[in-house]
Design an enzyme around this catalytic site. Sequence first.
Site, PDB file in Angstrom:
ATOM      1  N   GLU A   1       0.691  -1.086  -0.405  1.00  0.00           N
ATOM      2  CA  GLU A   1       0.136   0.060   0.124  1.00  0.00           C
ATOM      3  C   GLU A   1       1.079   1.002  -0.062  1.00  0.00           C
ATOM      4  O   GLU A   1       0.702   2.214   0.460  1.00  0.00           O
ATOM      5  CB  GLU A   1      -1.628   0.229   1.312  1.00  0.00           C
TER       6      GLU A   1
ATOM      7  N   GLU B   1      -5.051  -8.330   0.821  1.00  0.00           N
ATOM      8  CA  GLU B   1      -5.555  -8.503   1.990  1.00  0.00           C
ATOM      9  C   GLU B   1      -7.231  -8.314   1.649  1.00  0.00           C
ATOM     10  O   GLU B   1      -7.698  -6.910   0.780  1.00  0.00           O
ATOM     11  CB  GLU B   1      -5.133  -6.371   2.313  1.00  0.00           C
TER      12      GLU B   1
END
Length: 614
Positions: A181, A397
């Site tokens: 991320e 995720e």
Amino acid sequence: MTAASAATLPPSVTDLRRRLPADFAFGTATAAYQIEGAVAADGRSPSIWDAYCERPGAILGGDTGETTCDHYHRYAADADLLGWLGARFYRFSISWPRVLPEGSGRIEQRGLDFYRRLLDALDRNGVEPWVTLYHWDLPQVLQERDGGWAARSTAEAFAEFALVVHDALGDRIAHWTTLNEPFCSAFYGYAAGTQAPGVVDGPSAIAAGHHLMLGHGLALRAMRERRPDHRFGVTLNLSPVEAATAAAADQDAARRIDARRNRFFLDPILRGSYPADMVAELPQVDWEHLVRPGDLATIAQPLDLLGVNYYRRFVARAADPSGASAASASPAADTLVDAEAPAAAEPTPHVGCEDVEFVATGRPRTQMGWEIDPEGLTELLLRLHRDYPVPPLYLTENGMAHADEVGADGRVADPERIAYLRTHLEACADAIDRGVDLRGYFAWSFLDNFEWSLGLERRFGLVHVDYETQQRTPKDSAYWYRDLVAAETPRLRGTANRTEVLGAEHVRRSTAGVDPLAAPLQDLVTTACWGTVWERPELPRPTRSLVTVSLLAALGHHDELAVHVRGALRNGCTPEQIAEAVTHTAVYAGAPAALAAMRVVVATVREASPQDGP
């Protein structure tokens, strides 16, 4: 682990598993700073998150990562729990300040030794590692000395760190993610200031994003030169972005948010260029100085996989200059602060989009304040498949925060999380049915943990953690996920009945005290499902290793095969036994498959023991 009873599982578990490919990879995920604790142990230096936690009011409840799950000391029991859960992969990150306390240069072997112990524990439980090299814990020394990711030198330091870890642990790990991320690291960390290092400066955020991707490219290229047989990728948190209305101003607002959240990372990594509209809209950024010749080619290194983290959709609109529309805007829709705090109270992470706000659509919300939208996941995966030259995709995720509590009976009932996981996995199946090459799903998170700026209050885990006692309690969702993983696992070309019979015979021999390695390999089960062999503690570890080698050889998963051959050697199997296990696959997978696998075995054994061969 307590003796909590499992929830009553819906009949849809088996049907859901059958909708997914037979070799679909299941896993769980965590991050070093969120679970390890032990922030000063064995030479670890402070990270930017240690420093950020010291700021008054920066973390909800004043929590820190000082102890969190104490995984640094409890890793062995946690690995046992992962083995019980049965998912094939465990995705975890390596703490940069634990390995290179000064950011570069001196290597702290005690830090690497911790990860070696963790890998040993995972191997004992039949769990394959999937490593993330950067999950936000930059050494504080690099932030203080150079300005962190806003400085080009940090990209070069990251490449050094990646190569140190890869050289030290590369014989144990086949799957590598460079960054997790980078949007959050760059834009929450350097524009909004709501994550470490807490900087509020738009141009610095753009520079940080570029240098994160440059570090990714430098690291990937260096590691691939060492081990071209490994699988390398990056994980991006991506979201569908749509306009609240058909009005031109709202359409433009959605376009600009999409550029910051999605295209700023997808375009350079997959196309070798930045979005032209975003570049034109940010004249305050010195793009020519920032992006040097050769940078984009380095960033656009070929990927073996792309990780996607998905949590929510964004519905954007142009803000009313008078402020009249603020009352209906979605609270904290683009932040990681308390969901009750108004978004307008803080700088936006979306540089140049100060006039954009986000609209709630009325869907149910998680504890984070994020609307639950599994259809958005299907849309996102289809867009990637349609608009970009993507490699195989993994959902690295996905999960929800919920205010979970241990009941009087020792059970943690979380039907909301089970519904969340089920509907998002159905969304994955929908995308696969429409042609998307999605190969795996990682539940976030294995354990409740330190949820960054929201401290310890928000609970994402499949396993509940009592932070006072460090008691682990699998939630009902853990039992559901465990049953899903084992419900309908890979079957080899119609051999289910044969392998089940052989499996029963092999268990009979083992429990009767017969040395399973002395038995004919034809009596060694190449089990019909991943879970069966690893959930039988009565089977000796060498037996389970040979079963796994045989299955991987038959399936043609040669990168994983090499990892498990090394594990089999560590578990006491001889090269001859490993070769026999692979030869046995010719019975049901064919001679060419067995021969191809044997080449992998020979190379791996020679690498592990240069003086010997199978």
